[in-house]
Design an enzyme around this catalytic site. Sequence first.
Site, PDB file in Angstrom:
ATOM      1  N   GLN A   1     -44.960 -23.113  52.172  1.00  0.00           N
ATOM      2  CA  GLN A   1     -46.753 -23.123  51.680  1.00  0.00           C
ATOM      3  C   GLN A   1     -46.606 -22.215  50.535  1.00  0.00           C
ATOM      4  O   GLN A   1     -47.134 -21.113  50.702  1.00  0.00           O
ATOM      5  CB  GLN A   1     -47.771 -23.584  52.209  1.00  0.00           C
ATOM      6  CG  GLN A   1     -49.060 -23.458  51.017  1.00  0.00           C
ATOM      7  CD  GLN A   1     -50.092 -23.836  51.981  1.00  0.00           C
ATOM      8  OE1 GLN A   1     -50.455 -22.782  52.747  1.00  0.00           O
ATOM      9  NE2 GLN A   1     -51.834 -24.096  51.206  1.00  0.00           N
ATOM     10  N   GLY A   2     -46.347 -22.434  48.918  1.00  0.00           N
ATOM     11  CA  GLY A   2     -46.034 -20.812  48.552  1.00  0.00           C
ATOM     12  C   GLY A   2     -47.722 -20.977  47.152  1.00  0.00           C
ATOM     13  O   GLY A   2     -47.279 -21.158  45.686  1.00  0.00           O
ATOM     14  N   TYR A   3     -48.554 -20.737  48.350  1.00  0.00           N
ATOM     15  CA  TYR A   3     -49.473 -20.151  47.134  1.00  0.00           C
ATOM     16  C   TYR A   3     -49.863 -18.889  47.067  1.00  0.00           C
ATOM     17  O   TYR A   3     -50.224 -18.649  45.830  1.00  0.00           O
ATOM     18  CB  TYR A   3     -50.866 -20.747  48.359  1.00  0.00           C
ATOM     19  CG  TYR A   3     -51.295 -22.669  47.622  1.00  0.00           C
ATOM     20  CD1 TYR A   3     -49.796 -23.246  47.829  1.00  0.00           C
ATOM     21  CD2 TYR A   3     -52.808 -22.804  48.018  1.00  0.00           C
ATOM     22  CE1 TYR A   3     -50.735 -24.524  47.430  1.00  0.00           C
ATOM     23  CE2 TYR A   3     -52.564 -24.487  48.054  1.00  0.00           C
ATOM     24  CZ  TYR A   3     -52.144 -24.798  47.559  1.00  0.00           C
ATOM     25  OH  TYR A   3     -52.323 -26.323  47.503  1.00  0.00           O
ATOM     26  N   SER A   4     -50.197 -17.919  48.094  1.00  0.00           N
ATOM     27  CA  SER A   4     -50.216 -16.440  47.991  1.00  0.00           C
ATOM     28  C   SER A   4     -49.895 -16.532  47.503  1.00  0.00           C
ATOM     29  O   SER A   4     -48.450 -15.796  47.556  1.00  0.00           O
ATOM     30  CB  SER A   4     -50.493 -16.424  49.749  1.00  0.00           C
ATOM     31  OG  SER A   4     -51.922 -16.943  50.530  1.00  0.00           O
TER      32      SER A   4
ATOM     33  N   SER B   1     -46.015 -19.099  55.925  1.00  0.00           N
ATOM     34  CA  SER B   1     -45.391 -19.405  56.909  1.00  0.00           C
ATOM     35  C   SER B   1     -44.132 -20.237  56.629  1.00  0.00           C
ATOM     36  O   SER B   1     -43.856 -21.206  56.282  1.00  0.00           O
ATOM     37  CB  SER B   1     -46.445 -20.349  57.728  1.00  0.00           C
ATOM     38  OG  SER B   1     -47.449 -19.558  57.541  1.00  0.00           O
TER      39      SER B   1
ATOM     40  N   GLU C   1     -55.935 -28.701  54.231  1.00  0.00           N
ATOM     41  CA  GLU C   1     -55.757 -27.292  54.744  1.00  0.00           C
ATOM     42  C   GLU C   1     -56.726 -27.787  56.041  1.00  0.00           C
ATOM     43  O   GLU C   1     -56.702 -27.121  57.404  1.00  0.00           O
ATOM     44  CB  GLU C   1     -54.478 -27.038  54.782  1.00  0.00           C
ATOM     45  CG  GLU C   1     -54.134 -25.483  55.194  1.00  0.00           C
ATOM     46  CD  GLU C   1     -53.862 -24.462  54.553  1.00  0.00           C
ATOM     47  OE1 GLU C   1     -53.668 -24.182  53.048  1.00  0.00           O
ATOM     48  OE2 GLU C   1     -53.406 -23.210  55.257  1.00  0.00           O
TER      49      GLU C   1
END
Length: 393
Positions: A124-127, A159, A242
Amino acid sequence: MDLSFGPAYEAFRAQLRAFIEQHGHEAPERVDLRAPRTLAWQQELIEHGYAGRTIPREYGGHGAPPDILEARIIAEEFARAQVSPGLAGQGIKMLIPTLLHFGSEAQRRQFIRPTLYGEMIWCQGYSEPNAGSDLASLRTHAVLEGDHWRVNGQKIWTSTAHLADWMFCLVRTEPDAPKHQGISFLLFPMSTPGIEVRPLTTMVGDASFNEVFFTDVRVPRDSMIGQRGDGWKVANTLLGFERGMLGDPNNTLMRFNALVELMKRETVDGTRLIDNPLLRERLMKIQGRMLALRANDLRLLSAGVNDTPARLAGLVVKLVGTELRHELEALAIDALGEIGALYRGSPLLRDDGMWQQHYMYFLGLIIGGGTAQIQKNIIAERGLGMPREPKLA
Ligand SMILES: Cc1cc2nc3c(=O)[nH]c(=O)nc-3n(C[C@H](O)[C@H](O)[C@H](O)COP(=O)(O)OP(=O)(O)OC[C@H]3O[C@@H](n4cnc5c(N)ncnc54)[C@H](O)[C@@H]3O)c2cc1C
């Protein structure tokens, strides 16, 4: 109060119990994402309808009609037996339901099946640095050039990026739009040239999350979920899945049962840990909170069955669930005394160091997926209708 689900559901439960009794020994004890045993167990669960149960057959699922009570029984029984209920990564628990919601037919057909079978691992490429709690401030951007997006920027705390085959990623595509409106949701393989993954070592001692850098990464134009500039809506839907996953009360119950067993099994000077009044009191307090969490889960369950909103009940799950797990694992460590301080590589280690591992991991999960403070803001504002937090000028 009668909490039984009625004869048809109890028959379903009995059938599931028989399955677990017969096949439970085939389940992996630890989830190793690529291990043949993990993948074979996932496949068996899908075939029997205990994983991917309601995902349509054309996308690789079991194709059963949605039934909230059956889903609940499945979660309860695997927890009770302390047997792995199958894979539960970001792809399965977060991306698949989002694709079912927002994905095109072609995207569903391409991604759901391999993800469900554990053949396609996602991150997951969010932050980003300076865009964690204030996620909409993200600066990684994508510029459309003919039939490709060109992506540049950086993500952090990603992660499993080092294991993942693909990333679902938030990028800014409309630099002049208000910050929530200029974001899009892209999917691309981690093998795309221009992606660099740098590991970050956590206090668990593993490099389980990473920094990810993008330099002129070319992503095909049609790799977007939802409309251009509409990614915030998609991102938030996914965050809802999530948060539900992170505080799962059935996982907590499974660990609680394991803790009770540990405290019955271990002794100090011939006295079982569970008979120590101080430890026992702590255990009872955790049990009380766990029962409250499960009662909250019943509110969610009956809201689901009656198709009524249960916003507040949904919002507390991540906050309470992750904090409670951290407390539960801490009790095991304290109860083990000096043995509790061991983590790896000692013959005296209990349960392969999993109590220590979970204790540290759940401290992280109080932050990951939205910090406890942010969850409290959301509960106060959206759940309880309290005034919005003043914004700095
Ligand atoms: C174990 C773990 C796994 C993760 N996995 C991923 C992943 O796979 N992909 C991904 O994209 N991200 C991941 N993250 C990142 C995670 O989502 C962010 O760490 C989280 O959203 C917090 O952002 P931040 O670290 O930038 O902290 P900040 O936003 O800088 O917050 C710092 C502190 O200030 C507090 N704070 C900030 N704003 C407010 C406010 N308005 N009111 C009150 N308090 C406030 C926060 O609660 C926190 O205590 C992971 C994090 C962890 C710990």
